[in-house]
Design a protein around this motif. Structure first.
Motif, mmCIF file in Angstrom:
data_model
loop_
_atom_site.group_PDB
_atom_site.id
_atom_site.type_symbol
_atom_site.label_atom_id
_atom_site.label_comp_id
_atom_site.label_asym_id
_atom_site.label_seq_id
_atom_site.Cartn_x
_atom_site.Cartn_y
_atom_site.Cartn_z
ATOM 1 N N LYS A 193 0.832 -1.199 0.000
ATOM 2 C CA LYS A 193 0.000 0.000 0.000
ATOM 3 C C LYS A 193 0.872 1.256 0.000
ATOM 4 N N THR A 194 1.903 1.276 0.814
ATOM 5 C CA THR A 194 2.811 2.414 0.880
ATOM 6 C C THR A 194 4.249 1.910 0.764
ATOM 7 N N PRO A 195 4.733 1.715 -0.457
ATOM 8 C CA PRO A 195 6.086 1.201 -0.632
ATOM 9 C C PRO A 195 7.134 2.231 -0.207
ATOM 10 N N GLY A 196 8.202 1.758 0.374
ATOM 11 C CA GLY A 196 9.285 2.646 0.774
ATOM 12 C C GLY A 196 10.002 3.230 -0.435
ATOM 13 N N LYS A 197 10.344 2.384 -1.352
ATOM 14 C CA LYS A 197 10.991 2.811 -2.598
ATOM 15 C C LYS A 197 10.028 2.497 -3.729
ATOM 16 N N SER A 198 9.101 3.419 -3.952
ATOM 17 C CA SER A 198 7.999 3.132 -4.871
ATOM 18 C C SER A 198 8.488 2.853 -6.291
ATOM 19 N N ARG A 199 9.484 3.559 -6.767
ATOM 20 C CA ARG A 199 9.983 3.321 -8.126
ATOM 21 C C ARG A 199 10.565 1.905 -8.247
ATOM 22 N N ARG A 200 11.341 1.483 -7.252
ATOM 23 C CA ARG A 200 11.953 0.154 -7.255
ATOM 24 C C ARG A 200 10.887 -0.943 -7.195
ATOM 25 N N ARG A 201 9.897 -0.769 -6.316
ATOM 26 C CA ARG A 201 8.818 -1.759 -6.200
ATOM 27 C C ARG A 201 8.008 -1.825 -7.486
ATOM 28 N N TRP A 202 7.755 -0.660 -8.121
ATOM 29 C CA TRP A 202 7.028 -0.615 -9.391
ATOM 30 C C TRP A 202 7.774 -1.445 -10.432
ATOM 31 N N LEU A 203 9.097 -1.260 -10.520
ATOM 32 C CA LEU A 203 9.878 -2.014 -11.494
ATOM 33 C C LEU A 203 9.885 -3.510 -11.177
ATOM 34 N N ASP A 204 9.923 -3.865 -9.901
ATOM 35 C CA ASP A 204 9.864 -5.279 -9.511
ATOM 36 C C ASP A 204 8.542 -5.917 -9.950
ATOM 37 N N VAL A 205 7.443 -5.218 -9.712
ATOM 38 C CA VAL A 205 6.120 -5.731 -10.092
ATOM 39 C C VAL A 205 6.029 -5.839 -11.612
ATOM 40 N N LEU A 206 6.461 -4.808 -12.298
ATOM 41 C CA LEU A 206 6.400 -4.802 -13.755
ATOM 42 C C LEU A 206 7.224 -5.936 -14.358
ATOM 43 N N THR A 207 8.413 -6.165 -13.828
ATOM 44 C CA THR A 207 9.269 -7.254 -14.306
ATOM 45 C C THR A 207 8.600 -8.609 -14.087
ATOM 46 N N ALA A 208 7.998 -8.788 -12.924
ATOM 47 C CA ALA A 208 7.364 -10.069 -12.594
ATOM 48 C C ALA A 208 6.161 -10.348 -13.494
ATOM 49 N N VAL A 209 5.289 -9.360 -13.690
ATOM 50 C CA VAL A 209 4.099 -9.616 -14.509
ATOM 51 C C VAL A 209 4.463 -9.801 -15.976
ATOM 52 N N ARG A 210 5.470 -9.089 -16.443
ATOM 53 C CA ARG A 210 5.907 -9.280 -17.828
ATOM 54 C C ARG A 210 6.520 -10.667 -18.022
ATOM 55 N N ALA A 211 7.237 -11.142 -17.008
ATOM 56 C CA ALA A 211 7.834 -12.472 -17.086
ATOM 57 C C ALA A 211 6.762 -13.563 -17.127
ATOM 58 N N HIS A 212 5.574 -13.272 -16.598
ATOM 59 C CA HIS A 212 4.470 -14.234 -16.598
ATOM 60 C C HIS A 212 3.488 -13.999 -17.737
ATOM 61 N N GLY A 213 3.869 -13.162 -18.712
ATOM 62 C CA GLY A 213 3.087 -13.071 -19.936
ATOM 63 C C GLY A 213 2.186 -11.872 -20.107
ATOM 64 N N LEU A 214 2.210 -10.904 -19.212
ATOM 65 C CA LEU A 214 1.369 -9.715 -19.378
ATOM 66 C C LEU A 214 2.144 -8.685 -20.203
ATOM 67 N N PRO A 215 1.649 -8.333 -21.395
ATOM 68 C CA PRO A 215 2.372 -7.343 -22.204
ATOM 69 C C PRO A 215 2.238 -5.949 -21.595
ATOM 70 N N TRP A 216 3.362 -5.246 -21.505
ATOM 71 C CA TRP A 216 3.358 -3.869 -21.008
ATOM 72 C C TRP A 216 4.442 -3.111 -21.736
ATOM 73 N N PRO A 217 4.213 -1.961 -22.224
ATOM 74 C CA PRO A 217 3.015 -1.168 -22.051
ATOM 75 C C PRO A 217 1.872 -1.708 -22.890
ATOM 76 N N ALA A 218 0.680 -1.361 -22.484
ATOM 77 C CA ALA A 218 -0.503 -1.791 -23.225
ATOM 78 C C ALA A 218 -0.427 -1.219 -24.637
ATOM 79 N N PRO A 219 -0.780 -2.006 -25.646
ATOM 80 C CA PRO A 219 -0.689 -1.500 -27.014
ATOM 81 C C PRO A 219 -1.652 -0.336 -27.250
ATOM 82 N N SER A 220 -1.204 0.612 -28.073
ATOM 83 C CA SER A 220 -2.053 1.757 -28.384
ATOM 84 C C SER A 220 -3.154 1.332 -29.343
#
Length: 82
Positions: free
Chosen positions: A42-69
């Motif tokens: 809910k309140t990450p200490g290092k929000s940019r780092r946590r955002w990148l961790d989440v993004l890396t994990a979901v992309r590794a499991h098949g979620l395309p990001w950024p969403a296509p235009s």
């Protein structure tokens, strides 16, 4: 970062992913098969780092990001129609 995670949650849910918010405020991401992938506090200490961790994990499991235009989606549909 809250806006970024909200966009990611909305996109993930539109792609069949499940995002649950626990009582302590963690957002837990599950892929379409129901497998747990990652969590975002809910309140990450290092929000940019946590955002990148989440993004890396979901992309590794098949979620395309950024969403296509819209133009990318249109081009893809045209290609498939030919």
């Amino acid at each position: 970062m809250a806006d970024d995670i909200s966009k990611l949650i909305k996109w993930a849910e539109s792609q069949g992913w499940t995002v649950e918010i626990s009582a302590d405020g963690y957002r837990r991401f599950f892929n379409p098969d129901g497998e747990y992938v990652v969590r975002y506090p809910k309140t990450p200490g290092k929000s940019r780092r946590r955002w990148l961790d989440v993004l890396t994990a979901v992309r590794a499991h098949g979620l395309p990001w950024p969403a296509p235009s819209k133009s990318e989606l249109r081009a893809q549909r045209r290609k498939e129609g030919q």
